[in-house]
Design an enzyme around this catalytic site. Sequence first.
Site, PDB file in Angstrom:
ATOM      1  N   LYS A 176      36.779  41.062  51.924  1.00  0.00           N
ATOM      2  CA  LYS A 176      36.869  42.101  50.894  1.00  0.00           C
ATOM      3  C   LYS A 176      35.602  42.924  50.938  1.00  0.00           C
ATOM      4  CE  LYS A 176      39.679  43.148  47.360  1.00  0.00           C
ATOM      5  NZ  LYS A 176      41.089  42.790  47.168  1.00  0.00           N
TER       6      LYS A 176
HETATM    7  N1  GLU Z   1      43.785  45.128  48.137  1.00  0.00           N
HETATM    8  C1  GLU Z   1      45.030  44.454  48.302  1.00  0.00           C
HETATM    9  C2  GLU Z   1      44.942  43.020  47.829  1.00  0.00           C
HETATM   10  O1  GLU Z   1      44.119  42.682  46.990  1.00  0.00           O
HETATM   11  C3  GLU Z   1      45.585  44.587  49.723  1.00  0.00           C
HETATM   12  C4  GLU Z   1      44.679  44.144  50.808  1.00  0.00           C
HETATM   13  C5  GLU Z   1      45.210  44.470  52.205  1.00  0.00           C
HETATM   14  O2  GLU Z   1      46.238  45.097  52.334  1.00  0.00           O
HETATM   15  O3  GLU Z   1      44.529  44.076  53.165  1.00  0.00           O
HETATM   16  O4  GLU Z   1      45.731  42.187  48.204  1.00  0.00           O
END
Ligand code: GLU
Length: 423
Positions: A114
């Site tokens: 992240k």
């Molecule tokens: N931000 C989204 C999540 O928390 C998607 C992450 C992604 O598609 O890699 O799952």
Amino acid sequence: MGADLSYVHPTANSPWGTYLSQVDRVVPYLGDLARWAETLKRPKRALIVDVPIEMDNGTIAHFEGFRVQHNMSRGPGKGGVRFHPDVTLEEVMALSAWMTVKTAAVNLPYGGAKGGIRVDPKKLSQKELEKITRRYTSEIGIIIGPHTDIPAPDVNTNAQIMAWMMDTYSMNIGGTATGVVTGKPLHLGGSLGRVKATGRGVFVTGREAARRLGLDLRGARIAVQGFGNVGSVAAELFVEAGAKIVAVQDHTGTIVNENGLDLKALIPLSRADGLVSFKGGDVIANEAFWDVACDILIPAALEGQITAERAKKTTAKLVLEGANGPTVPVADDILAERGVLVVPDVICNAGGVTVSYFEWVQDFSSFFWDEDEINVRLDRIMMNALNNIWDTADKHKITLRTATFAVACERILMARQERGLYP
Ligand code: GLU
């Protein structure tokens, strides 16, 4: 300002503290793999970057950026990038760890990562937003890549930001690497269905949970916190299935209408002027949102929203976690004691990363699927994952959250064990 050491001694209800307690709860169900469990409690790699940009007024502003790769045992890191004034290293660590669990829970060949920048994007011009995105991408360029770590949208980031990230990374390597980020615009290797995928996944898992509870969606009353890409899309799908949205809260305020809010009018207005300008409902105090009589509660905003006090008073029978980490551990216990079923974030909102995976696969094969194919595959993956988790929950008589962690952590630690320690 002193160093941010909140991640070393997280509080019980902070995001990383919440995650650690969720891991502690699953260890008894891991059998021999428990010897590897410590691996889940520390990120593999965390990068803090300075992001300086020249503002429109000629001053130089510095922002703090992060990219955390929590675990890559099952594949490249995967997870979004959020732009928010409250972003901290500790928060990004927790969000990256939840991505590890999420990708394993739905069995995607990814680890968890992240990123984030501590910034209020609403205070930036479009030019400044582009600069901050490009400089951040360049700074984290040393650890991201189509086979190492693939960012995506999250809170306050979107397809345009992904286009700038893809372009910056591509310019730096001297090629065009569409597979380095997902959630891109359609004509730049994006996928049909990606924008609505997270909300659709919330609906798919929620519909199945309601069926198992014997809760009829026709006429069901739903309260939604957070009305962005996740909350508003899920709300629309539930309305199509016959439910009514009786309360919505976003950062501008809270509105209610016990007969159901008219989403067709509300959604465009909320994007332009914020929820509270809507005339088809009554504005109430934000805290009163948690008292609104409802059958289903959808937290689709930020972490730590369902506290002990709020868990005690909700009338919902079903909680669908569209947000990441919305329920603190003590509130989780209260909801379980009160017989409220929680479909946890790590399965409930996994639709987004699932279609991100489809996008990444399509980019590599340069062959693009139609939207029906995306949605059919998304439904199948989410339903298989949920049914498997439900069986585990029934077998051990544990909550869906602990069951999701049990299924996911077994996959992660099995991969860890099979790969072995190097050197
Ligand atoms: N931000 C989204 C999540 O928390 C998607 C992450 C992604 O598609 O890699 O799952």
